[in-house]
Design a protein around this motif. Structure first.
Motif, PDB file in Angstrom:
ATOM      1  N   THR A 151       0.831  -1.206   0.000  1.00 51.27           N
ATOM      2  CA  THR A 151       0.000   0.000   0.000  1.00 51.27           C
ATOM      3  C   THR A 151       0.864   1.253   0.000  1.00 51.27           C
ATOM      4  O   THR A 151       0.622   2.200  -0.762  1.00 51.27           O
ATOM      5  CB  THR A 151      -0.929   0.011   1.227  1.00 51.27           C
ATOM      6  OG1 THR A 151      -1.744  -1.161   1.224  1.00 51.27           O
ATOM      7  CG2 THR A 151      -1.816   1.243   1.241  1.00 51.27           C
ATOM      8  N   VAL A 202      -8.142   6.533  -1.295  1.00 50.69           N
ATOM      9  CA  VAL A 202      -8.811   5.260  -1.597  1.00 50.69           C
ATOM     10  C   VAL A 202      -7.838   4.097  -1.471  1.00 50.69           C
ATOM     11  O   VAL A 202      -8.156   3.058  -0.878  1.00 50.69           O
ATOM     12  CB  VAL A 202      -9.431   5.304  -3.013  1.00 50.69           C
ATOM     13  CG1 VAL A 202      -9.893   3.911  -3.443  1.00 50.69           C
ATOM     14  CG2 VAL A 202     -10.601   6.270  -3.049  1.00 50.69           C
ATOM     15  N   VAL A 203      -6.649   4.272  -2.018  1.00 54.19           N
ATOM     16  CA  VAL A 203      -5.632   3.212  -1.930  1.00 54.19           C
ATOM     17  C   VAL A 203      -5.258   2.932  -0.480  1.00 54.19           C
ATOM     18  O   VAL A 203      -5.184   1.770  -0.045  1.00 54.19           O
ATOM     19  CB  VAL A 203      -4.379   3.598  -2.745  1.00 54.19           C
ATOM     20  CG1 VAL A 203      -3.233   2.628  -2.465  1.00 54.19           C
ATOM     21  CG2 VAL A 203      -4.701   3.628  -4.229  1.00 54.19           C
ATOM     22  N   THR A 206      -8.196   1.233   1.448  1.00 51.25           N
ATOM     23  CA  THR A 206      -8.346  -0.152   0.998  1.00 51.25           C
ATOM     24  C   THR A 206      -7.245  -1.033   1.570  1.00 51.25           C
ATOM     25  O   THR A 206      -7.502  -2.151   2.049  1.00 51.25           O
ATOM     26  CB  THR A 206      -8.327  -0.217  -0.538  1.00 51.25           C
ATOM     27  OG1 THR A 206      -9.359   0.617  -1.069  1.00 51.25           O
ATOM     28  CG2 THR A 206      -8.531  -1.640  -1.024  1.00 51.25           C
ATOM     29  N   ARG A 209      -7.738  -1.604   5.379  1.00 48.89           N
ATOM     30  CA  ARG A 209      -8.808  -2.566   5.663  1.00 48.89           C
ATOM     31  C   ARG A 209      -8.351  -3.994   5.404  1.00 48.89           C
ATOM     32  O   ARG A 209      -8.673  -4.902   6.168  1.00 48.89           O
ATOM     33  CB  ARG A 209     -10.036  -2.236   4.801  1.00 48.89           C
ATOM     34  CG  ARG A 209     -10.801  -1.007   5.261  1.00 48.89           C
ATOM     35  CD  ARG A 209     -12.023  -0.761   4.396  1.00 48.89           C
ATOM     36  NE  ARG A 209     -12.792   0.378   4.877  1.00 48.89           N
ATOM     37  CZ  ARG A 209     -13.866   0.856   4.270  1.00 48.89           C
ATOM     38  NH1 ARG A 209     -14.307   0.281   3.146  1.00 48.89           N
ATOM     39  NH2 ARG A 209     -14.513   1.898   4.783  1.00 48.89           N
ATOM     40  N   ALA A 210      -7.602  -4.183   4.316  1.00 53.54           N
ATOM     41  CA  ALA A 210      -7.094  -5.519   4.009  1.00 53.54           C
ATOM     42  C   ALA A 210      -6.157  -6.015   5.107  1.00 53.54           C
ATOM     43  O   ALA A 210      -6.216  -7.182   5.518  1.00 53.54           O
ATOM     44  CB  ALA A 210      -6.376  -5.504   2.659  1.00 53.54           C
TER      45      ALA A 210
END
Length: 217
Positions: A151, A202-203, A206, A209-210
């Motif tokens: 990320t 957004v990246v 995301t 959360r992962a």
């Protein structure tokens, strides 16, 4: 803002997505094997190769030390050899991938080294092969850290893609320079910044959360 400029921004956004996605995919596919090799070929590793480990480590550190804009220019002959051009989205993928791979590999290496040695010893005690340990112990246990590092890598690549756009790679950076900075159009500059901030957000969300889901398991 005119409809033509909105169309340019949409096209530049799609170019940036393509540029970053392709480069990130290459960095992921190349960076994880590189990280595994750096861990397993070092002192106490499964496949000790100290000379090759040191040489590869020095090469990785060398690429990481070079600023992206310098690397972008230095790789122009290689980029032309690979893609046949030095401008456009695919020409930017080459230096972006080469810059991101060692960066991501080092982050993944740290995550792999943080895996509990007790788990490795337990796998060895039941006769697991070295490759089995890498595939079923090291990589799964280090996965949250690897995803977190990936990320961070993608976020860095978004910024680098904008920088590449300033030298003819297309994307949002190209629009910001040509239609914002050079024409003194603050609206275009603000629009590009807002899009980049939204994309990075957004990246990051995301990826976070992962990582949380993987750690919860």
């Amino acid at each position: 803002m005119s409809p033509q400029m909105i169309d340019r921004l949409i096209g530049a956004f799609l170019d940036t997505l393509l540029m970053v996605s392709a480069s990130a995919g290459i960095a992921l596919l190349a960076g994880i094997p590189l990280a595994v090799f750096l861990v397993t070929s070092g002192p106490g590793g499964f496949f000790p190769a100290p000379r090759l480990n040191r040489a590869l480590g020095a090469l990785v550190n060398g690429f990481r030390a070079v600023p992206f804009i310098v690397l972008l220019v230095a790789l122009i002959p290689f980029t032309r050899l690979v893609t046949g051009t030095t401008i456009g989205v695919w020409a930017a993928v080459v230096p972006l991938s080469i810059s991101a791979t060692p960066f991501f590999a080092r982050i993944a290496e740290v995550s792999l080294r943080e895996v509990d040695p007790g788990l490795v010893e337990a796998a060895q005690s039941i006769g697991a092969s070295r490759w089995h340990i890498v595939r079923h112990v090291l990589l799964p246990e280090a996965l949250p850290g690897i995803i977190g590092g990936f990320t961070i890598t993608v976020v860095s690549m978004i910024g680098a893609s904008a920088m590449a756009g300033a030298v003819g790679a297309g994307g949002l950076g190209d629009v910001a320079i040509r239609y914002g900075y050079q024409r003194f159009d603050t609206t275009v500059m603000v629009a590009v910044i807002v899009i980049l901030v939204a994309l990075v957000s957004v990246v990051q969300v995301t990826g976070d959360r992962a990582v949380r889901r993987l750690r919860a398991r």
